[in-house]
Design a protein around this motif. Structure first.
Motif, mmCIF file in Angstrom:
data_model
loop_
_atom_site.group_PDB
_atom_site.id
_atom_site.type_symbol
_atom_site.label_atom_id
_atom_site.label_comp_id
_atom_site.label_asym_id
_atom_site.label_seq_id
_atom_site.Cartn_x
_atom_site.Cartn_y
_atom_site.Cartn_z
ATOM 1 N N MET A 163 0.647 -0.985 0.115
ATOM 2 C CA MET A 163 -0.048 0.034 0.154
ATOM 3 C C MET A 163 0.962 1.159 -0.517
ATOM 4 N N GLY A 164 0.265 2.061 -0.404
ATOM 5 C CA GLY A 164 1.379 3.119 -1.235
ATOM 6 C C GLY A 164 0.793 4.276 -0.289
ATOM 7 N N GLN A 165 2.088 5.520 0.112
ATOM 8 C CA GLN A 165 1.529 6.481 0.719
ATOM 9 C C GLN A 165 1.805 7.019 0.561
ATOM 10 N N GLU A 166 1.083 9.054 1.219
ATOM 11 C CA GLU A 166 2.303 10.082 0.585
ATOM 12 C C GLU A 166 1.748 11.190 1.945
ATOM 13 N N LEU A 167 2.968 11.880 1.937
ATOM 14 C CA LEU A 167 3.221 12.946 2.672
ATOM 15 C C LEU A 167 2.420 13.932 2.619
ATOM 16 N N VAL A 168 1.326 14.301 2.952
ATOM 17 C CA VAL A 168 0.408 15.687 2.480
ATOM 18 C C VAL A 168 0.081 16.883 2.594
ATOM 19 N N GLU A 169 0.359 16.754 4.262
ATOM 20 C CA GLU A 169 0.592 17.428 4.949
ATOM 21 C C GLU A 169 0.724 17.734 6.658
ATOM 22 N N ILE A 170 1.517 19.317 6.892
ATOM 23 C CA ILE A 170 2.001 18.931 8.382
ATOM 24 C C ILE A 170 1.610 19.753 8.729
ATOM 25 N N CYS A 171 0.034 19.441 10.432
ATOM 26 C CA CYS A 171 -0.076 20.584 11.255
ATOM 27 C C CYS A 171 0.809 21.361 12.018
ATOM 28 N N LEU A 172 0.576 22.901 12.017
ATOM 29 C CA LEU A 172 0.859 23.924 12.511
ATOM 30 C C LEU A 172 -0.155 24.565 13.578
ATOM 31 N N ARG A 173 -0.106 25.136 14.755
ATOM 32 C CA ARG A 173 -1.078 25.572 15.888
ATOM 33 C C ARG A 173 -0.708 26.364 16.091
ATOM 34 N N VAL A 174 -1.198 27.910 15.428
ATOM 35 C CA VAL A 174 -0.801 29.175 15.667
ATOM 36 C C VAL A 174 -2.131 30.251 16.651
ATOM 37 N N ARG A 175 -1.197 31.049 16.864
ATOM 38 C CA ARG A 175 -2.049 32.195 18.431
ATOM 39 C C ARG A 175 -2.618 33.220 17.115
ATOM 40 N N ASP A 176 -1.761 33.828 15.849
ATOM 41 C CA ASP A 176 -1.873 35.002 15.503
ATOM 42 C C ASP A 176 -2.088 34.711 14.270
ATOM 43 N N ILE A 177 -3.072 34.508 13.562
ATOM 44 C CA ILE A 177 -3.637 34.062 12.540
ATOM 45 C C ILE A 177 -2.909 35.177 11.149
ATOM 46 N N ASP A 178 -3.299 36.576 11.100
ATOM 47 C CA ASP A 178 -2.121 37.346 10.111
ATOM 48 C C ASP A 178 -1.175 37.320 10.637
ATOM 49 N N GLY B 140 -15.320 27.282 16.501
ATOM 50 C CA GLY B 140 -14.739 28.154 17.092
ATOM 51 C C GLY B 140 -13.482 27.522 16.362
ATOM 52 N N PHE B 141 -13.265 27.548 14.922
ATOM 53 C CA PHE B 141 -12.096 27.366 14.738
ATOM 54 C C PHE B 141 -12.048 27.521 13.354
ATOM 55 N N ASP B 142 -10.183 27.558 12.809
ATOM 56 C CA ASP B 142 -10.332 27.604 10.945
ATOM 57 C C ASP B 142 -9.467 27.415 10.878
ATOM 58 N N LEU B 143 -8.780 26.554 8.898
ATOM 59 C CA LEU B 143 -8.446 26.211 8.981
ATOM 60 C C LEU B 143 -7.805 26.731 7.648
ATOM 61 N N ILE B 144 -5.957 27.428 7.488
ATOM 62 C CA ILE B 144 -5.295 27.058 6.433
ATOM 63 C C ILE B 144 -4.600 26.797 5.301
ATOM 64 N N TYR B 145 -4.633 27.198 4.833
ATOM 65 C CA TYR B 145 -3.072 25.437 4.040
ATOM 66 C C TYR B 145 -3.301 26.099 3.180
ATOM 67 N N LEU B 146 -1.468 26.258 3.313
ATOM 68 C CA LEU B 146 -0.460 27.068 2.125
ATOM 69 C C LEU B 146 0.213 25.917 1.100
ATOM 70 N N ALA B 147 0.182 26.263 0.733
ATOM 71 C CA ALA B 147 1.265 25.236 -0.469
ATOM 72 C C ALA B 147 3.016 26.763 -1.337
ATOM 73 N N SER B 148 3.662 25.550 -1.075
ATOM 74 C CA SER B 148 4.718 26.095 -2.010
ATOM 75 C C SER B 148 4.554 25.848 -3.100
ATOM 76 N N PRO B 149 5.098 26.409 -4.330
ATOM 77 C CA PRO B 149 5.789 26.074 -5.633
ATOM 78 C C PRO B 149 5.829 24.969 -5.974
ATOM 79 N N GLY B 150 5.843 23.703 -6.559
ATOM 80 C CA GLY B 150 6.196 22.601 -6.832
ATOM 81 C C GLY B 150 6.309 21.699 -5.751
#
Length: 126
Positions: free
Chosen positions: A1-16, A40-50
């Motif tokens: 069975m194949g896998q791929e790492l797709v995300e890393i979660c960071l909990r943040v205090r000041d989103i801006d 009571g929460f938001d999720l924002i996903y960031l991507a890096s080119p490539g």
């Protein structure tokens, strides 16, 4: 069975402040936003080119301050021009370490700390 790492979660205090760090200091772009005001929460996903791995920023509206655990070390980012990126980071308000090389060799990396205390290792792209 194949896998791929797709995300890393960071909990943040000041989103801006966190978005400013990752999108203005680095080339990350907001890839997706999910808001859950009833929960009571938001999720924002960031991507890096490539890259296929995204950073998931979790912002809890009423959370107690987070502590970066002593088991977590850092995230790693590669750049084409290490010295130029080091200059940019040193001129920013973020804590930036010196250029370093392993075993005293040619400088190949440095660390910069984001607004929540997460360290980012910036490495010369090979």
């Amino acid at each position: 069975m194949g896998q791929e790492l797709v995300e890393i979660c960071l909990r943040v205090r000041d989103i801006d402040a966190t978005l400013d760090f990752y999108t203005n200091l680095f080339d990350f772009k907001v890839d997706e936003e999910r808001k859950y005001p009833d929960d009571g929460f938001d999720l924002i996903y960031l991507a890096s080119p490539g890259a296929s791995v995204r950073i998931e920023l979790t912002y809890n509206y009423d959370a107690d301050p987070y502590e970066v655990g002593n088991g977590f070390s850092h995230l790693g980012v590669t750049v084409d021009d290490l010295e130029a990126m080091h200059d940019v980071c040193k001129a920013s308000p973020y804590e930036t370490g010196d250029l370093r090389g392993l075993s005293g060799g040619t400088p190949s990396y440095f660390f910069v700390t984001d607004p929540d205390g997460y360290r980012i290792e910036v490495k010369r792209r090979k």
